[in-house]
Design an enzyme around this catalytic site. Structure first.
Site, mmCIF file in Angstrom:
data_model
loop_
_atom_site.group_PDB
_atom_site.id
_atom_site.type_symbol
_atom_site.label_atom_id
_atom_site.label_comp_id
_atom_site.label_asym_id
_atom_site.label_seq_id
_atom_site.Cartn_x
_atom_site.Cartn_y
_atom_site.Cartn_z
ATOM 1 N N LEU A 199 5.600 9.073 -8.015
ATOM 2 C CA LEU A 199 6.453 9.455 -6.875
ATOM 3 C C LEU A 199 6.288 10.906 -6.424
ATOM 4 O O LEU A 199 7.266 11.568 -6.062
ATOM 5 C CB LEU A 199 7.928 9.184 -7.205
ATOM 6 C CG LEU A 199 8.294 7.707 -7.408
ATOM 7 C CD1 LEU A 199 9.751 7.577 -7.852
ATOM 8 C CD2 LEU A 199 8.064 6.902 -6.142
ATOM 9 N N ASN A 222 -2.173 2.594 -11.445
ATOM 10 C CA ASN A 222 -1.864 3.960 -11.032
ATOM 11 C C ASN A 222 -0.603 4.419 -11.732
ATOM 12 O O ASN A 222 0.263 3.617 -12.090
ATOM 13 C CB ASN A 222 -1.683 4.054 -9.507
ATOM 14 C CG ASN A 222 -0.258 3.795 -9.072
ATOM 15 O OD1 ASN A 222 0.591 4.694 -9.144
ATOM 16 N ND2 ASN A 222 0.033 2.578 -8.660
ATOM 17 N N GLY A 238 -3.623 -4.940 -6.740
ATOM 18 C CA GLY A 238 -4.922 -5.458 -6.338
ATOM 19 C C GLY A 238 -4.976 -6.976 -6.499
ATOM 20 O O GLY A 238 -4.044 -7.598 -7.024
ATOM 21 N N CYS A 291 9.802 1.412 -9.533
ATOM 22 C CA CYS A 291 8.640 2.236 -9.859
ATOM 23 C C CYS A 291 8.473 2.299 -11.371
ATOM 24 O O CYS A 291 9.381 2.745 -12.081
ATOM 25 C CB CYS A 291 8.778 3.655 -9.315
ATOM 26 S SG CYS A 291 7.345 4.662 -9.765
ATOM 27 N N ASN A 314 10.414 4.535 2.255
ATOM 28 C CA ASN A 314 10.674 4.043 0.903
ATOM 29 C C ASN A 314 11.457 5.132 0.166
ATOM 30 O O ASN A 314 11.042 6.284 0.121
ATOM 31 C CB ASN A 314 9.335 3.744 0.217
ATOM 32 C CG ASN A 314 9.494 3.250 -1.198
ATOM 33 O OD1 ASN A 314 9.765 4.034 -2.102
ATOM 34 N ND2 ASN A 314 9.306 1.961 -1.415
ATOM 35 N N LYS A 370 5.231 6.687 2.106
ATOM 36 C CA LYS A 370 5.256 7.086 0.704
ATOM 37 C C LYS A 370 6.683 7.261 0.169
ATOM 38 O O LYS A 370 7.557 7.745 0.893
ATOM 39 C CB LYS A 370 4.484 8.409 0.590
ATOM 40 C CG LYS A 370 4.443 9.034 -0.780
ATOM 41 C CD LYS A 370 3.611 8.242 -1.736
ATOM 42 C CE LYS A 370 3.848 8.707 -3.182
ATOM 43 N NZ LYS A 370 3.420 7.702 -4.155
#
Lengths: 268, 302
Positions: free
Chosen positions: B73, B69, B217, B130, B99, B45
């Site tokens: 973070l 999503n 996805g 991100c 990460n 994560k």
């Protein structure tokens, strides 16, 4: 508790109502079901549903086992599923003999009664009654008498009533008055003389908050089962978080789905 | 049995299949469900210098063949990671990769420097992509100068394998890839999520708490394949391909497009054992086509 990925063979599938289906399954490979606690849930894989992608988190409704033999004969896990969207509607097409892949058991369930605090009211609304059946069964097996308060829009929403009645005293409310007392669960007359050590609640959010408010007024301990939208179901993706007083954002799938209302930052 | 061993700029892996950050926790969450030591690498994560609570709920929305999503973070910070999580994962017998994200180049560098001290972490992946945070993250990954500034700062303090994760939300991903290569990246990984939105028509509201989110996805796979192909033809450093992989064939497509390794993300939620199945499927493909190793097919698409 160890998590398992299991293929269940569907042994029973019945559309109890236009909006609900009851599914039962047993491990397809003949193995035993893992230990499961009331209030825990499973992540069910939805096959053949082109418009959905993720598994569906569904509470464990009931577990039955043949205690006489050591085989898995008669061992079944049940799911009572409300047809809320495309994924659950696809699950409702499962037939006897089909395979259902699930990750089970997941999350933290309801607290069991103790001899110091034996009286638990199991309060469910709509499909939220589902996990309370296994809770009632485990309570009865441990020598405690569960009391159920089940609410729904009308009589058709009060599902599997005889199963609950076999375990304890059942009180019912319906919004249209077609069964039990008319109104919401919080309006039932049993609250006039409520003498419970804890309330375990599962249902729509406004209903759970209303019961939590009532519990607070009456200084009764209260646990609620949340159903925040989740993806992984095992605490990896951090999508289903609930804000808590002590730990900030926590995963409902892992730290819950059952929380004591004192842990939550609910404005009630 | 083909040779699945893969080397990404000094990072030795038993096979080319990794888990994508934010989809596999710290690996231990999945240990009951899959033999995590059979995965080539586990990217844990996103970790930041300071603890982060992430965005408010709701953070996800399912979409056709995918999801959005906006976790933002959420993590307990690098010091907590080093003290409390690292001891739990350091003896897992595969590559545990951290990460790293931040608000400023200095944040990234400080966080990377702390992870550099951890003996059993052989690589980091810099998240300059991100889409769910206000400062840092994608803000760096969408300009060549921003991306290079973060990579240069980290390169000065980090001496193990440095992977940089790229954003697809740019005009030319190859330009960004070249910029991070020139700034000292050992490898690039792509794609991070695509910026998207979900709207609840009945309530006339945006579904996610911050309005937008990152899409992942199977639905994003064609976009990811195209970008991996472009970048692999532009840079000299190894490319790690990800975006919508849900089976071995998907992974092989990325290898053919030019990726030396792949990451699987969202599909871990659907099938927790998918990484190991994909590694097996790559092996079967190589055997069936008479290739001796993974490297034999990388970038060979016509």
């Amino acid at each position: 508790m160890k998590k398992h990925i299991i293929d269940l063979r569907i042994t029973f599938a019945d559309r109890l109502h236009p909006r609900y289906v009851l599914i039962k399954g047993t491990p397809a490979d003949g193995s035993r079901l893992p230990e499961m606690l009331p209030g825990q849930f499973a992540q069910l894989k939805v096959e053949g549903s082109p418009e959905t992608y993720l598994r569906r988190p569904i509470s464990i409704h009931d577990v039955t086992s043949d205690t006489v033999t050591s085989t898995n004969k008669g061992e079944e896990v049940s799911f009572l599923i409300a047809l809320a969207g495309k994924g659950t509607r696809q699950l409702a097409t499962l037939k006897v003999g089909d395979t259902l892949n699930c990750i089970i058991p997941l999350g933290r369930g309801f607290s069991m009664p103790t001899t110091d605090a034996p009286r638990i009211l199991l309060c469910g609304g709509g499909v939220g009654i589902a996990p309370l059946l296994l809770m009632g069964r485990r309570m009865k097996e441990a020598g405690f008498e569960p009391t159920f308060l089940l609410g729904g829009r009308s009589a058709g929403d009060i599902l599997r009533l005889s199963e609950y009645e076999a375990l304890g005293k059942v009180y019912v409310t319906t919004e249209d008055g077609s069964m039990g007392e008319q109104g919401f669960v919080t309006q039932h007359s049993l609250w006039d003389n409520a003498a419970f050590d804890r309330i375990a609640v599962c249902g729509p959010m406004p209903m759970m908050k209303a019961v939590a408010r009532l519990a607070k007024e009456k200084a009764i301990d209260c646990e609620v089962s949340l159903e925040n939208l989740m993806a992984c179901g095992i605490g990896a993706c951090l999508c289903c978080v609930e804000d808590t007083k002590e730990k900030g954002h926590v995963c409902v799938c892992k730290e819950g789905p059952v929380f004591n209302i004192n842990e939550l930052k609910w404005q009630i | 049995m083909a040779d699945l061993r893969t080397n990404i700029a000094g990072l030795q892996m038993q096979n080319p299949v990794m888990t994508a950050s934010g989809t596999f926790g710290y690996g231990i969450e999945y240990a009951d469900l899959v033999d995590i030591e059979k995965i080539g690498g586990i990217i844990v994560k996103g970790t930041t210098l300071q603890p982060r609570q992430g965005n408010a709920y709701p953070r996800m929305a399912e979409t056709p063949h995918g999801m959005l999503n906006c976790v933002g973070l959420q993590n307990k910070g690098v010091d907590y990671f080093c003290k409390n999580i690292y001891p739990q994962i350091k003896d897992i017998d595969t590559n545990m990769i951290v990460n790293v994200s931040g608000n400023t180049p200095e944040d990234y560098a400080e966080c990377a420097a702390r992870v550099n001290e951890l003996e059993k972490i052989p690589a980091i992946e810099l998240n300059i992509s991100c889409p769910n945070v206000k400062h840092g993250g994608m803000a760096f990954g969408t300009t060549c100068e921003g991306a290079a500034s973060v990579v240069s700062a980290v390169r000065k303090v980090y001496d193990k394998t440095l992977i940089v994760k790229l954003s697809p939300n740019v005009t030319s991903v190859s330009d960004i890839a070249l910029a991070v290569q020139d700034a000292g990246a050992d490898a690039v990984s792509l794609i991070n999520t695509l910026m998207g939105m979900a709207i609840d028509a009945e309530r006339r509201k945006r579904v996610l708490s911050i309005g937008t989110g990152g899409m992942s996805g199977p639905a994003v796979k064609p976009v990811a394949l195209r970008m991996v192909y472009e970048v692999a033809h532009a840079v000299k450093v190894p490319v790690i391909g990800l975006g919508g992989i849900s089976c071995a064939t998907d992974a092989i497509e990325f290898l053919l497009a030019g990726a030396s390794a792949v990451q699987i993300g969202t599909h871990n939620f659907v099938d927790p054992a998918i990484t190991v199945k994909v590694a097996q499927g790559i092996n079967e493909y190589l055997d069936r086509h008479g290739f001796a190793s993974v490297a034999d097919i990388v970038g060979t698409v016509e």
